[in-house]
Design a protein around this motif. Structure first.
Motif, PDB file in Angstrom:
ATOM      1  N   ARG A  24      40.064  41.625  46.161  1.00 17.79           N
ATOM      2  CA  ARG A  24      38.817  40.867  46.205  1.00 17.79           C
ATOM      3  C   ARG A  24      38.130  40.827  44.854  1.00 17.79           C
ATOM      4  NH1 ARG A  24      38.163  43.345  51.343  1.00 17.79           N
ATOM      5  NH2 ARG A  24      36.890  44.988  50.420  1.00 17.79           N
ATOM      6  N   SER A  25      38.403  41.850  43.986  1.00 17.55           N
ATOM      7  CA  SER A  25      37.725  41.910  42.699  1.00 17.55           C
ATOM      8  C   SER A  25      38.290  40.912  41.703  1.00 17.55           C
ATOM      9  CB  SER A  25      37.830  43.337  42.120  1.00 17.55           C
ATOM     10  OG  SER A  25      39.173  43.652  41.785  1.00 17.55           O
ATOM     11  N   TYR A  26      39.462  40.347  41.979  1.00 19.55           N
ATOM     12  CA  TYR A  26      40.037  39.363  41.083  1.00 19.55           C
ATOM     13  C   TYR A  26      39.295  38.038  41.241  1.00 19.55           C
ATOM     14  CZ  TYR A  26      44.118  42.374  40.376  1.00 19.55           C
ATOM     15  OH  TYR A  26      44.953  43.390  40.062  1.00 19.55           O
ATOM     16  N   PRO A  27      38.813  37.459  40.134  1.00 19.97           N
ATOM     17  CA  PRO A  27      38.124  36.172  40.247  1.00 19.97           C
ATOM     18  C   PRO A  27      39.115  35.040  40.491  1.00 19.97           C
ATOM     19  CG  PRO A  27      38.339  36.817  37.938  1.00 19.97           C
ATOM     20  CD  PRO A  27      38.851  37.976  38.752  1.00 19.97           C
ATOM     21  N   GLN A  28      38.702  34.034  41.256  1.00 21.62           N
ATOM     22  CA  GLN A  28      39.549  32.860  41.462  1.00 21.62           C
ATOM     23  C   GLN A  28      39.292  31.880  40.346  1.00 21.62           C
ATOM     24  OE1 GLN A  28      39.907  31.317  45.431  1.00 21.62           O
ATOM     25  NE2 GLN A  28      40.139  29.235  44.694  1.00 21.62           N
ATOM     26  N   PHE A  56      46.922  27.411  35.246  1.00 22.90           N
ATOM     27  CA  PHE A  56      47.010  28.658  34.505  1.00 22.90           C
ATOM     28  C   PHE A  56      47.615  28.408  33.128  1.00 22.90           C
ATOM     29  CE2 PHE A  56      47.086  30.439  38.843  1.00 22.90           C
ATOM     30  CZ  PHE A  56      46.120  31.430  38.701  1.00 22.90           C
ATOM     31  N   ASN A  57      47.389  29.335  32.209  1.00 22.67           N
ATOM     32  CA  ASN A  57      48.060  29.323  30.919  1.00 22.67           C
ATOM     33  C   ASN A  57      49.463  29.874  31.138  1.00 22.67           C
ATOM     34  OD1 ASN A  57      49.015  29.578  28.334  1.00 22.67           O
ATOM     35  ND2 ASN A  57      47.382  30.936  27.618  1.00 22.67           N
ATOM     36  N   VAL A  58      50.425  28.989  31.311  1.00 21.00           N
ATOM     37  CA  VAL A  58      51.787  29.393  31.678  1.00 21.00           C
ATOM     38  C   VAL A  58      52.399  30.326  30.634  1.00 21.00           C
ATOM     39  CG1 VAL A  58      54.126  28.556  32.111  1.00 21.00           C
ATOM     40  CG2 VAL A  58      52.181  27.327  33.045  1.00 21.00           C
ATOM     41  N   TRP A  94      49.567  33.902  46.733  1.00 22.38           N
ATOM     42  CA  TRP A  94      48.696  33.316  45.721  1.00 22.38           C
ATOM     43  C   TRP A  94      49.333  33.508  44.347  1.00 22.38           C
ATOM     44  CZ3 TRP A  94      47.604  37.837  48.313  1.00 22.38           C
ATOM     45  CH2 TRP A  94      47.541  39.009  47.546  1.00 22.38           C
ATOM     46  N   CYS A  95      48.843  32.757  43.387  1.00 23.39           N
ATOM     47  CA  CYS A  95      49.275  32.913  42.003  1.00 23.39           C
ATOM     48  C   CYS A  95      48.278  33.823  41.293  1.00 23.39           C
ATOM     49  CB  CYS A  95      49.311  31.564  41.282  1.00 23.39           C
ATOM     50  SG  CYS A  95      50.513  30.412  41.950  1.00 23.39           S
ATOM     51  N   GLY A 100      44.547  38.775  35.720  1.00 24.70           N
ATOM     52  CA  GLY A 100      44.063  39.086  37.060  1.00 24.70           C
ATOM     53  C   GLY A 100      43.419  37.921  37.782  1.00 24.70           C
ATOM     54  N   GLU A 101      43.216  36.770  37.101  1.00 21.86           N
ATOM     55  CA  GLU A 101      42.629  35.607  37.768  1.00 21.86           C
ATOM     56  C   GLU A 101      43.585  35.119  38.851  1.00 21.86           C
ATOM     57  OE1 GLU A 101      41.315  35.823  33.530  1.00 21.86           O
ATOM     58  OE2 GLU A 101      43.261  35.691  34.530  1.00 21.86           O
ATOM     59  N   ARG A 102      42.996  34.613  39.947  1.00 18.73           N
ATOM     60  CA  ARG A 102      43.815  34.192  41.079  1.00 18.73           C
ATOM     61  C   ARG A 102      43.565  32.748  41.463  1.00 18.73           C
ATOM     62  NH1 ARG A 102      43.363  38.515  45.872  1.00 18.73           N
ATOM     63  NH2 ARG A 102      44.122  36.650  46.931  1.00 18.73           N
TER      64      ARG A 102
END
Length: 200
Positions: A24-28, A56-58, A94-95, A100-102
């Motif tokens: 839950r702490s990971y920001p979307q 995302f930055n691949v 999810w990706c 840590g961004e989701r």
């Protein structure tokens, strides 16, 4: 023995709570989408499925994770593929970027049964039309299918397809279908979002 069993249960519960808190702490990431090919939430076992992460930055790397806290693939490319999906692969995916961004979360169901419901992977906007398709493993056409929302019959189709015109928030719910003699599909959630505003 009872004290030891209690300690094990407490440790297991604490571990699950910690994983849930970290997730839950990971920001979307705004604009980051998790996509699946074929573009449906239900799959037959042994089907091939590909995941892609957009927004995302691949080059920095990303990975596909699931609710069981397993990494499905760690990639520095646009897509990753699972050539043989198993029933045990069902769950939320999810990706996740290196920082840590989701992305959004998608709930995928892999079934060993004979019928699946094809429904949109991503949320549908109010006012749009949505098509649902009931399909057998052998992909036999012209079979009458019954469609259900939250356990209630909403319609039947001799073609195996049904369209919901101009969806609203009331159409949000769990859908499944049944083909007589073939079987019933698992349930999948159809998500309906509000109309896009000027800030979209």
């Amino acid at each position: 023995m009872e004290v030891r069993a209690l300690c094990i249960r407490l440790l297991s519960t604490a571990s699950m709570l910690l994983v849930a808190h970290v997730q839950r702490s990971y920001p979307q990431t705004s604009g980051a989408d998790f996509r699946i090919v074929p573009s449906r939430l239900q799959l037959f076992d042994h089907e091939s499925v590909s995941f892609s992460c957009q927004g995302f930055n691949v080059s920095a790397g990303w990975r596909v994770r699931n609710i069981k806290n397993r990494t499905s693939c760690l990639k520095s490319t646009v897509t990753c593929t699972n050539n043989y999906a198993w029933v045990s692969d069902s769950g939320e995916y999810w990706c996740e970027a290196a920082g840590g961004e989701r992305s959004n979360t998608v709930n995928i169901t892999v079934t060993g049964g004979s019928v699946i419901l094809e429904s949109p992977v991503l949320p549908v906007m109010e006012g749009e039309s949505v098509s649902l398709r009931c399909r057998t493993r052998k992909n036999v056409s012209d079979l009458t299918a019954d469609f259900y929302k939250d356990g209630l019959l909403i319609g039947s189709s001799s073609t195996g397809n049904i369209t919901i015109e101009s969806v609203s928030r009331s159409d949000d719910g769990l859908y499944k279908c049944n083909i007589s003699g073939a079987g019933e599909s698992p349930q999948s959630r159809l998500m309906v979002t509000g109309k896009c505003k000027d800030s979209c």
